[in-house]
Every structure is written in C-alpha cells, then in structure tokens.
Design an enzyme around this catalytic site. Structure first.
Site, short mmCIF file in Angstrom:
data_model
loop_
_atom_site.label_atom_id
_atom_site.label_comp_id
_atom_site.label_asym_id
_atom_site.label_seq_id
_atom_site.Cartn_x
_atom_site.Cartn_y
_atom_site.Cartn_z
CE LYS A 114 12.07 -14.08 -42.91
NZ LYS A 114 11.53 -15.51 -42.58
CG ASP A 154 14.13 -16.41 -40.46
OD1 ASP A 154 13.24 -17.15 -41.04
OD2 ASP A 154 15.31 -16.46 -40.98
P1 NDP Z 1 17.82 -20.88 -36.26
O1 NDP Z 1 18.67 -19.97 -35.97
O2 NDP Z 1 17.17 -21.57 -35.05
O3 NDP Z 1 18.78 -22.39 -36.59
C1 NDP Z 1 19.18 -22.37 -37.64
C2 NDP Z 1 20.34 -23.62 -38.17
O4 NDP Z 1 20.81 -23.74 -39.20
C3 NDP Z 1 21.54 -23.27 -36.89
O5 NDP Z 1 21.62 -24.58 -36.44
C4 NDP Z 1 22.71 -22.94 -37.85
O6 NDP Z 1 23.79 -23.19 -37.39
C5 NDP Z 1 22.26 -23.60 -39.10
N1 NDP Z 1 22.94 -23.12 -40.34
C6 NDP Z 1 22.71 -21.89 -40.76
N2 NDP Z 1 23.28 -21.56 -41.69
C7 NDP Z 1 23.93 -22.87 -42.11
C8 NDP Z 1 24.86 -23.08 -43.16
N3 NDP Z 1 25.04 -22.65 -44.09
N4 NDP Z 1 25.24 -24.66 -43.17
C9 NDP Z 1 24.70 -25.52 -42.35
N5 NDP Z 1 24.13 -25.07 -41.22
C10 NDP Z 1 23.63 -23.50 -41.18
O7 NDP Z 1 16.81 -20.78 -37.44
P2 NDP Z 1 15.63 -21.47 -37.65
O8 NDP Z 1 15.50 -22.90 -37.21
O9 NDP Z 1 14.42 -20.66 -37.17
O10 NDP Z 1 15.38 -21.42 -39.32
C11 NDP Z 1 15.89 -22.36 -40.00
C12 NDP Z 1 15.30 -22.42 -41.41
O11 NDP Z 1 13.98 -22.23 -41.36
C13 NDP Z 1 15.55 -20.68 -42.36
O12 NDP Z 1 15.74 -20.95 -43.52
C14 NDP Z 1 14.24 -20.07 -41.86
O13 NDP Z 1 14.01 -19.06 -42.75
C15 NDP Z 1 13.41 -21.25 -41.92
N6 NDP Z 1 12.05 -21.06 -41.35
C16 NDP Z 1 11.86 -20.53 -40.09
C17 NDP Z 1 10.77 -20.51 -39.28
C18 NDP Z 1 10.39 -20.36 -37.77
O14 NDP Z 1 9.51 -20.24 -37.27
N7 NDP Z 1 11.79 -20.18 -37.05
C19 NDP Z 1 9.52 -20.50 -40.16
C20 NDP Z 1 9.57 -20.90 -41.42
C21 NDP Z 1 10.80 -21.01 -42.09
P3 NDP Z 1 24.74 -22.44 -36.36
O15 NDP Z 1 24.19 -22.96 -35.02
O16 NDP Z 1 26.00 -22.83 -36.54
O17 NDP Z 1 24.31 -20.94 -36.55
#
Ligand code: NDP
Length: 440
Positions: A114, A154
């Site tokens: 990572k 991510d």
């Molecule tokens: P993105 O950056 O696309 O989206 C993250 C979302 O979560 C955003 O809307 C963000 O808000 C919100 N967010 C972040 N921190 C907080 C918080 N503290 N409270 C509330 N909302 C929050 O990331 P992903 O969708 O890719 O990833 C989301 C999760 O999934 C992570 O844990 C990641 O490790 C996991 N994951 C992702 C994979 C992938 O293929 N993308 C694969 C496996 C796991 P804002 O818009 O304000 O930033």
C-alpha cells in the site's frame, strides 16, 4: 507495539487478525517454528520519500510519499495509493497488512502492499494534481514494476490521478506495461474495474443474506461515502431491487427516504467526479434531509432510522460501538464493509453478539483488487475482455471468497464467523508459501 508505539491503526489491524489466527497455532506447528506470525507483521520494505511540487501561485509545496511493500510470497506486491491529509505510516501499514490477506483470498497471485501521501487533492486544480502526481512518480517509479509492485487507486486516487501517474511512469521508463491498475479503458484499463469494489461488496452481501434465505429486494440499505466504492454500491443495490437511503462525504450526510434511484446516482457521480462538489448540494437538488457534521451512522442512531443492510464505504473506524448498537436497534441484519476497517473492534463485537451477518472488508471489498488482478492478466496477454466476461468473473470470485470464509471458519471451529474465516483462509496460503521458501 514497543517498536512503533504510535502506529495505532496498524496495531488495531494486527490485533484483530492475530486473535482470530489462534486456532492455526496448534494445527500448524511449522508456522510457529518458522516464526511466520512474527515475520508476517514486518514489511519486506518501506519507502518514505519527499514529494516537492509547485502550486498555481508558483509557490513550492512539499508532501511526504509512502510505499510499504508488505509481503510478496504469493505474487508481486499489490495495493492502492491513498492521497489524503490523514495519511501516515500507521495508516499505510494497516492497509498494506490487510491487503496481504485480502489478495490471498481472491485466489489470484498477488502479494500485499500500500502507499500514498498526505497530499489533499480537494480544492486543487487539475494542474496542481498533475504536478504532484508527476513528482510522486519521479521517486516511486524506481520501486515498482509489472512483476515487482503494481499500485492502484484508493481514497483520493481515482481515474484522473491514475492517468497522471501512469502517463509519467510511461514517459520516464519508456515502457507501456501494466504497472498500475485502474487505468483508463483506452490505455490498458479493464472494463468493470471502476465498478468492481462497490459491485463486489453488494455481491458479497447478497451471498451472506442468502445463507438466511433473504435477498436485497425491498430492503432499506444505508451506504456511507460518496466516492468510487459508494457510487457503484448504490448502482448495484438499485439493480438488485433494494432502496438506498443514505450517502455522505466528509462534511455532511444525506438521508433520502424516497431512495437514491439510478438518476440520483448519476447526479452523485457527476457532482463528485466531475464538478468535485460537496454532497450537501444533493439536498437542495432533491429536497432530501441534510445533516452537517454527522456521518451516516450518527444520523441513523440519533434519528432512529430503520435500516436492513449497512454498507460502510467511506473510511476506517467510521462505525464505533454506539453506532453499531444504533444499527442493531434500528433493525439492521447485515453489514458488508466496502471500506477498509470501517468498524472499530468494539463495533464488531456488537454485531457478532447480536448475530448480525458481518462481512469484514478484507473479504467483502476484495472485488476491487480481484478485478485489478484481472486487469493485470489482460495487460500481460494483451487482450481485453468484455464487460460481461469481467463482471461474471468478479461475481464468481466474490462467491468463491464467501465460500472460503465459511469453509475456513467451520474447519477451524468457528462456524459462521466471517472474520475468523477470512483471516484464516487468507493467512494459511501465505504462511504455507513462506514455510516453503525457508528463511528469506
Ligand atoms: P474515494 O476517495 O473515491 O471516496 C471516499 C469517500 O468517503 C468520499 O466521499 C469522502 O468524502 C468520504 N469520506 C472520507 N473520509 C470520511 C470521513 N471521515 N467521514 C465521512 N466521509 C468520509 O475513495 P474510495 O471510494 O475509493 O474508498 C473508500 C473506502 O473503500 C476506503 O476505505 C478504501 O480504502 C476502500 N477501498 C477502496 C477500493 C477501491 O477500489 N477504490 C478497494 C477496496 C477498498 P469527501 O468527498 O469529502 O472526500
């Protein structure tokens, strides 16, 4: 713990895994003799580097870059890059450690790693993001390669960032290889990769529900986040006949009792991926309730909102013990994690004590990295598979992971426990390989 007392997320992830690996100790004395447990928690290699770049005002900025190459016993290091101000070594190590077991569960040949940076893409221009990505790759390129280490996206790293990172890698290496996954479809990406984590999480939830003879039709589904994983989880729940009632970003939560239908889902994609706006705008457009400063699980608990299924898709530790109790009180029967480690250890205990179907992220969100593995296969064979072909493989992989979790849990005396099942199934394969290699 003594060596790295400040790495609390890493310790949390390791403790959760080690507790559940207890039954493997008696069954595999060779793991103890070869110190596999101790070796598993020490990364193969950690790289920390300076990332200098110039902003739009011509001022120099400096961020910190990380790549933790955790374990490559069963294949090249593989795992995403996270760009978020909260990124530090503890967070990257927890994610890299989880990735070892997750990648093993997919049955594909991928080790765990990572990386990322404390850079915040929010509020930055495309030019600033590009210059940052180029500087980041200027150092990272020497540590990665299609057979060595294959990063992906991510939090904060989506299609735009992968494009800039890959474009720069190609430029300085003079090589067009599958060194990153999540690429655009025009330059080596795989169909369904953007959808894969969200879709896979919903497939996993469906498999869990089926063990109790239930499906998603007519169910009220709470989703957190509004990014890549959340967006495609919403899309798939709609396709399966469920109603998504929530979404959030880091500043507010939306509750939409009418349901986030496909048209509203498209609106969220445009809002977050193109305009890069705040989710609160949704409330004005669709007359939904907006709660500033609270996450989805705060709102469900405080407002007593009925929920059948919860899919946390935002970030680590977003669900604490009180939130978990709130979900139980409001009728939740199933939690499948789209995010990595979104539930605290106390929250997990609440889910398990109340007999909820609880799918830990390393199993339920493994569809993303599995499809990255499929992207790597397509790149090395110079073929592109159709959408249906990749989606079909994703569905089979998620079914396979679900079955491996249940089989391992039963084999080690913890029938129905997905946490133990996922950890043991992922671990045993890596551990046996490490034993086979000797002390290296
Ligand atoms: P993105 O950056 O696309 O989206 C993250 C979302 O979560 C955003 O809307 C963000 O808000 C919100 N967010 C972040 N921190 C907080 C918080 N503290 N409270 C509330 N909302 C929050 O990331 P992903 O969708 O890719 O990833 C989301 C999760 O999934 C992570 O844990 C990641 O490790 C996991 N994951 C992702 C994979 C992938 O293929 N993308 C694969 C496996 C796991 P804002 O818009 O304000 O930033």
């Amino acid at each position: 713990r003594q060596m790295d007392p400040d790495q609390k997320e890493f310790h949390q992830a390791v403790e959760e895994v080690m507790e559940t690996l207890e039954p493997t100790v008696d069954r595999h004395p060779e793991f103890v003799k070869m110190k596999i447990y101790e070796r598993l928690v020490e990364p193969e290699r950690t790289v920390i580097f300076r990332v200098p770049w110039v902003d739009d005002r011509n001022e120099v900025q400096v961020n910190r870059g990380f790549r933790v190459q955790f374990n490559n016993a069963i294949g090249p290091f593989k795992g995403g890059l996270r760009f978020h101000p909260s990124v530090n070594l503890s967070i990257i190590k927890f994610l890299g450690f989880e990735q070892i077991l997750k990648n093993s569960l997919t049955t594909l040949a991928m080790g765990g790693g990572k990386g990322g940076s404390d850079f915040d893409p929010k509020g930055k221009s495309d030019g600033e993001v590009m210059r940052f990505c180029q500087s980041f790759m200027r150092e990272l390129f020497r540590h990665i390669g299609p057979e060595t280490d294959v990063p992906a996206g991510d939090i904060g790293v989506g299609g735009r960032e992968i494009g800039y990172l890959y474009g720069y890698y190609k430029k300085i290496r003079n090589d067009h290889t599958g060194v990153l996954t999540g690429k655009g479809i025009e330059y080596g990406g795989s169909l369904i990769r953007p959808e894969a984590t969200g879709y896979g999480t919903v497939y996993f939830a469906t498999e869990m529900l089926a063990t109790r003879g239930i499906d998603l039709k007519g169910k009220r589904v709470a989703i957190s986040g509004a990014g890549n994983v959340a967006q495609f989880a919403i899309e798939k729940v709609n396709q399966m006949g469920g109603t998504v009632i929530s979404v959030c970003d880091s500043t507010s939560t939306i509750i939409d009792e009418q349901g986030i239908d496909p048209e509203k889902c498209r609106y969220i994609m445009e809002l977050k991926n193109i305009r890069r706006g705040r989710i609160s705008e949704y409330a004005d457009t669709y007359k939904a309730a907006c709660f500033e400063g609270d996450n989805v699980w705060d709102v469900i608990r405080k407002e007593g909102i009925k929920v059948d299924v919860a899919l946390p898709c935002a970030t680590q530790n977003e669900i604490d013990e009180g939130h978990a109790q709130g979900l139980v009180n409001n009728g939740c029967i199933c939690v499948a994690e789209g995010a990595n480690m979104p539930s605290s250890p106390e929250a997990i205990r609440v889910f398990q004590a109340n007999n909820l179907l609880y799918g830990p992220g390393k199993a339920s969100n493994a569809g993303g990295v599995a499809t990255s593995g499929l992207e790597m296969s397509q790149n090395s064979s110079k073929l592109s598979w159709s959408r249906d072909e990749v989606d079909g493989k994703l569905l089979n992989i998620m079914k396979g992971i679900h079955k491996s979790c249940l089989d391992a849990a039963e084999a080690y005396g913890k029938k129905g426990d997905y946490v133990t099942g996922a950890n043991i199934a992922g671990f045993v394969k890596v551990a046996k390989t490490m034993v086979a290699y000797g002390v290296v």
